[in-house]
Write a protein that holds these residues in place. Sequence first.
Motif, PDB file in Angstrom:
ATOM      1  N   ALA A 225       0.812  -1.227   0.000  1.00 13.88           N
ATOM      2  CA  ALA A 225       0.000   0.000   0.000  1.00 13.88           C
ATOM      3  C   ALA A 225       0.837   1.265   0.000  1.00 13.88           C
ATOM      4  O   ALA A 225       0.299   2.365  -0.187  1.00 13.88           O
ATOM      5  CB  ALA A 225      -0.931  -0.002   1.210  1.00 13.88           C
ATOM      6  N   ASP A 226       2.126   1.139   0.208  1.00 13.08           N
ATOM      7  CA  ASP A 226       2.999   2.315   0.254  1.00 13.08           C
ATOM      8  C   ASP A 226       3.254   2.809  -1.167  1.00 13.08           C
ATOM      9  O   ASP A 226       3.975   2.165  -1.936  1.00 13.08           O
ATOM     10  CB  ASP A 226       4.317   1.937   0.929  1.00 13.08           C
ATOM     11  N   PRO A 227       2.698   3.955  -1.561  1.00 10.12           N
ATOM     12  CA  PRO A 227       2.886   4.425  -2.945  1.00 10.12           C
ATOM     13  C   PRO A 227       4.339   4.728  -3.272  1.00 10.12           C
ATOM     14  O   PRO A 227       4.749   4.661  -4.432  1.00 10.12           O
ATOM     15  CB  PRO A 227       2.015   5.685  -3.013  1.00 10.12           C
ATOM     16  N   GLY A 228       5.139   5.041  -2.259  1.00 10.22           N
ATOM     17  CA  GLY A 228       6.541   5.333  -2.505  1.00 10.22           C
ATOM     18  C   GLY A 228       7.351   4.110  -2.881  1.00 10.22           C
ATOM     19  O   GLY A 228       8.477   4.238  -3.379  1.00 10.22           O
ATOM     20  N   GLY A 229       6.783   2.928  -2.657  1.00 14.34           N
ATOM     21  CA  GLY A 229       7.487   1.698  -2.974  1.00 14.34           C
ATOM     22  C   GLY A 229       7.004   1.024  -4.240  1.00 14.34           C
ATOM     23  O   GLY A 229       7.354  -0.132  -4.496  1.00 14.34           O
ATOM     24  N   ARG A 230       6.197   1.745  -5.043  1.00  5.64           N
ATOM     25  CA  ARG A 230       5.654   1.172  -6.274  1.00  5.64           C
ATOM     26  C   ARG A 230       6.251   1.894  -7.487  1.00  5.64           C
ATOM     27  O   ARG A 230       6.494   3.112  -7.442  1.00  5.64           O
ATOM     28  CB  ARG A 230       4.129   1.256  -6.300  1.00  5.64           C
TER      29      ARG A 230
ATOM     30  N   THR B 226       8.089  -2.847  -5.443  1.00  4.52           N
ATOM     31  CA  THR B 226       9.442  -3.341  -5.694  1.00  4.52           C
ATOM     32  C   THR B 226      10.024  -4.122  -4.523  1.00  4.52           C
ATOM     33  O   THR B 226      10.953  -4.919  -4.720  1.00  4.52           O
ATOM     34  CB  THR B 226      10.387  -2.180  -6.037  1.00  4.52           C
ATOM     35  N   TRP B 227       9.519  -3.940  -3.305  1.00  5.92           N
ATOM     36  CA  TRP B 227      10.082  -4.674  -2.177  1.00  5.92           C
ATOM     37  C   TRP B 227       9.992  -6.178  -2.397  1.00  5.92           C
ATOM     38  O   TRP B 227      10.840  -6.933  -1.931  1.00  5.92           O
ATOM     39  CB  TRP B 227       9.361  -4.295  -0.874  1.00  5.92           C
ATOM     40  N   ARG B 228       8.982  -6.605  -3.131  1.00  7.42           N
ATOM     41  CA  ARG B 228       8.804  -8.035  -3.403  1.00  7.42           C
ATOM     42  C   ARG B 228       9.826  -8.560  -4.416  1.00  7.42           C
ATOM     43  O   ARG B 228      10.096  -9.760  -4.454  1.00  7.42           O
ATOM     44  CB  ARG B 228       7.405  -8.293  -3.971  1.00  7.42           C
ATOM     45  N   GLU B 229      10.338  -7.686  -5.265  1.00  2.00           N
ATOM     46  CA  GLU B 229      11.078  -8.133  -6.437  1.00  2.00           C
ATOM     47  C   GLU B 229      12.593  -8.017  -6.320  1.00  2.00           C
ATOM     48  O   GLU B 229      13.316  -8.551  -7.154  1.00  2.00           O
ATOM     49  CB  GLU B 229      10.615  -7.336  -7.673  1.00  2.00           C
ATOM     50  N   VAL B 230      13.071  -7.302  -5.304  1.00  2.00           N
ATOM     51  CA  VAL B 230      14.508  -7.069  -5.211  1.00  2.00           C
ATOM     52  C   VAL B 230      15.275  -8.381  -5.150  1.00  2.00           C
ATOM     53  O   VAL B 230      16.318  -8.551  -5.806  1.00  2.00           O
ATOM     54  CB  VAL B 230      14.839  -6.191  -3.988  1.00  2.00           C
TER      55      VAL B 230
END
Length: 547
Positions: free
Chosen positions: A268-273, A349-353
């Motif tokens: 839900a964090d827009p800064g992380g998308r 992106t946290w999921r993909e690093v």
Amino acid sequence: MRACHEMDAREVADIYLRARAAVDPDAAEALGDAPDLRFPDYSPEAFERRHSIDRAALRALGDQPGLLAAVMRERLTSEVELDAVGFTRRLLAPLATPVHLVRQVFDDLPSGTAAERRRIRMHLAAVPDTLAELQRTLLAEAEQGNVVAARQVRVVADQVDRWLAGRFFDGVLDGAAPREAAAATAAFADLSATLRTRLLPLAPTADGVGRDVYSVTAGAFLGEHVDLDELYVFGWDLIARLQERGRALATQIVGEPDMAAAAAHLDADPGGRVAVGGPLVAWLQQRIDLAAGVAHDRIAAMPERTRAVEARLTTAASGVMYYTPADAASTRPGRVWWTVPDGTADVATWREVSTVHHEGVPGHHLQHAITHDLAHLHPWQRYLCHVHGYAEGWAHYAEELAEEVGLLPTPGEQLGLVLARLWRACRIVVDIGLHLDLPIPAGAPGPCADATRWTPELGATVLHEIAGVEPQTARFEVDRYLGWPGQALAFAVGARLWRQARETAERRAGPAFDLRTFHTEALALGPMGLGPLREALRDAVDPEERA
């Protein structure tokens, strides 16, 4: 070939590579040639010729000593056994089959010069004959009862239909080859029709291949035969350990040990998308470049000549990230390709690093960058010896290395690593459980708690609820496991070997142990099956131990 006592392993490899070059463009490239067509010959006659070449080389090797002989013997034995159980000639699955490789060629062909554009037109024009030969092989095998499960036939036909709906071939060369593009489109449409109308009625409904076939395919993917029942237990134990760490990270993120809640918070964090398209390519390239610098300094020495890697988007697959190495002549660099599920506007992106590290650096690209610069390796081993247990095992091990050297600085990205590792752990139990029809143990977590036997639907649910895999990707993954029996083991099983070898080296060297030196020297042995690798790494740690 001459009798084995008259040749050493390198001579056998020379003759083998020259023989394969006649029916395999990759082998020709490994010899320094530049074949006009990148498509292999998929006719029944070509499959039989490749099989005969493999058997002849295996006979010529005999029981010769030495690492190259051991590596070739394992690979050729695996290839012969895969053909004997029918796997090689009937192959249809959601990823990396001849159907996909014909389509994927167009991603890698350069188009900057007039000669390069003519070569692309030539490939478009060759698609109909290439697919016609592949259909001939698939139908000939099916008539003998050698055909994949109906699920695999349907999933490949569906993929082809999506490529056609997206008018992929019309976009090759920006529409400048309409006649050739139309011929390629018609050939893929004919393939889809053949799969549905001629192959599907002959395909069995059972998805699992059973223990006998699975033992062969798993052994080939790993490069050694393993205790499948022990691995099933190992998979469940690994899931439990990773869930414990995931709950601890979730507590840091949302104040409670709920990984799903932590994932929802991060999503839900827009800064992380990042938006799909140019911004996503830029983000991917930036993370790869960052990792490359750190990995070269702390994990393994990357040769300057082969270090470059490009980030790309493609429509060749569904919901996956994958890597393609540079060609033997280095006319194109290594590339990390990303596809996202249909209709996705942006990704968290946290999921993909962690997957970026797996596919790029310090994973697949680092390994290939080192391998391609090893002039002492025989070209066969340097360019053609691809073993999933080695490559995927290293890349999965590299995900943990990335955290170890500081490339995952936030609890969110660390949770992404845990979920990626859970994904690979779930692969073990889902893959073995489905193909061998093993019971689900008492006390199994999450959606398995009330189940006793595996189904494809349960496998996808396990990936989604335990590992946080997006539902569409989870369904794709299970289809892939069923089409590539045993390949899913390569990740965690190969990583376990790399960890064990490193721990052994650390114990022997004590304070003198240097991580970068260990990895550089280990990767300098070149790609090989896990069996030969286990022996080679043991000898590298203590050359006198084997004696």
